[in-house]
Scaffold this active site. Structure first.
Site, PDB file in Angstrom:
ATOM      1  CD  GLN A 124      -3.254   0.809   1.903  1.00 25.60           C
ATOM      2  OE1 GLN A 124      -3.411  -0.263   2.464  1.00 25.60           O
ATOM      3  NE2 GLN A 124      -4.149   1.774   1.969  1.00 25.60           N
ATOM      4  CG  ASP A 125       1.333   3.875   3.076  1.00 29.03           C
ATOM      5  OD1 ASP A 125       1.120   2.752   3.565  1.00 29.03           O
ATOM      6  OD2 ASP A 125       1.236   4.927   3.725  1.00 29.03           O
ATOM      7  N   PRO A 126       4.732   3.217   1.751  1.00 25.46           N
ATOM      8  CG  PRO A 126       6.264   4.588   0.661  1.00 25.46           C
ATOM      9  CD  PRO A 126       4.801   4.439   0.932  1.00 25.46           C
TER      10      PRO A 126
END
EC number: 3.2.2.27
Length: 231
Positions: free
Chosen positions: A73-75
């Site tokens: 999804q995101d870092p």
């Protein structure tokens, strides 16, 4: 105020991917991402991963070698964690809970001893695109760049790979990743779905056997399977 433009030559992404995604880099939404990024940098906001690693997933995985896409999804948003590869952390960094579960599943599925390092670069170099849907984040603020437009870029990557490649494996873990199934042609590619590997998710990841299923499919379509060990 000086007009912001996109100089494609300066985008820190390898030439094969640069050409493959050239049209995306010239679109209005990508210009908006650049504006947001520069505004944040000008305000001395710390962004992860570092600029030279934002496109690391592409730079470590040659386009002509791509076999598998694992969508995150995101870092990670804490210091020294994000390295531009979904689920991966640099060597000598504590392995996050989701990655611990991935390693547990590797042991269950393929009898691979859990690694002491969370650096998944070896997978990427073999053709595993470890793609986050959102490619940057503000330090200590999870999902803080979710409105920047990165999803439009990563969706385009998935859709273009689906259209222009054949015999890929897409691993979609968790409801967010599963929502991207509509971008993929399931007559050309294998789509593997499971719960998110996070310990907070409902049961359903452990026991999915995605790693062996992916390799069986790759062999079936005449490709070299992935060595899932961490080196």
């Amino acid at each position: 105020m000086k007009e912001i433009t996109i100089n494609i030559d300066k985008i820190k992404i390898n030439d094969d991917w640069k050409e493959f995604l050239r049209d995306e880099f010239q679109k209005k939404y990508f210009l908006e991402i650049k504006k947001q990024y520069l505004n944040a940098i000008n305000q001395n906001i710390i962004i992860y991963p570092p600029a030279n690693l934002i496109f690391n997933a592409f730079n470590l995985c040659p386009l002509k070698e791509i076999k598998i896409v694992i969508l995150g999804q995101d870092p990670y948003h804490q210091e020294n964690q994000a390295m531009g590869l979904s689920f991966s952390v640099p060597k000598n960094v504590k392995i996050p809970p989701s990655l611990n579960n991935i390693f547990k599943e590797l042991q269950n599925d393929l009898n691979i001893t859990p690694a002491k390092s969370g650096d998944l670069s070896f997978w990427a170099k073999q053709g595993v695109l470890l793609l986050n849907s959102i490619l940057s984040v503000e330090a200590n603020k999870a999902a803080s760049h979710s409105s920047w437009g990165w999803q439009e870029f990563s969706d385009a990557v998935i859709h273009k790979l689906s259209n222009e490649k054949s015999g890929l494996v897409f691993m979609l873990w968790g409801n967010y990743a599963k929502s991207k199934e509509i971008l993929i042609d399931n007559t050309k590619h294998l789509i593997l779905k499971a719960a998110h590997p996070s310990p907070l998710a409902r049961t359903g990841f452990l026991g999915c056997k995605h790693f062996s299923k992916a390799n069986e499919f790759l062999k079936k379509v005449g490709k070299i399977p992935i060595d899932w060990k961490i080196v």
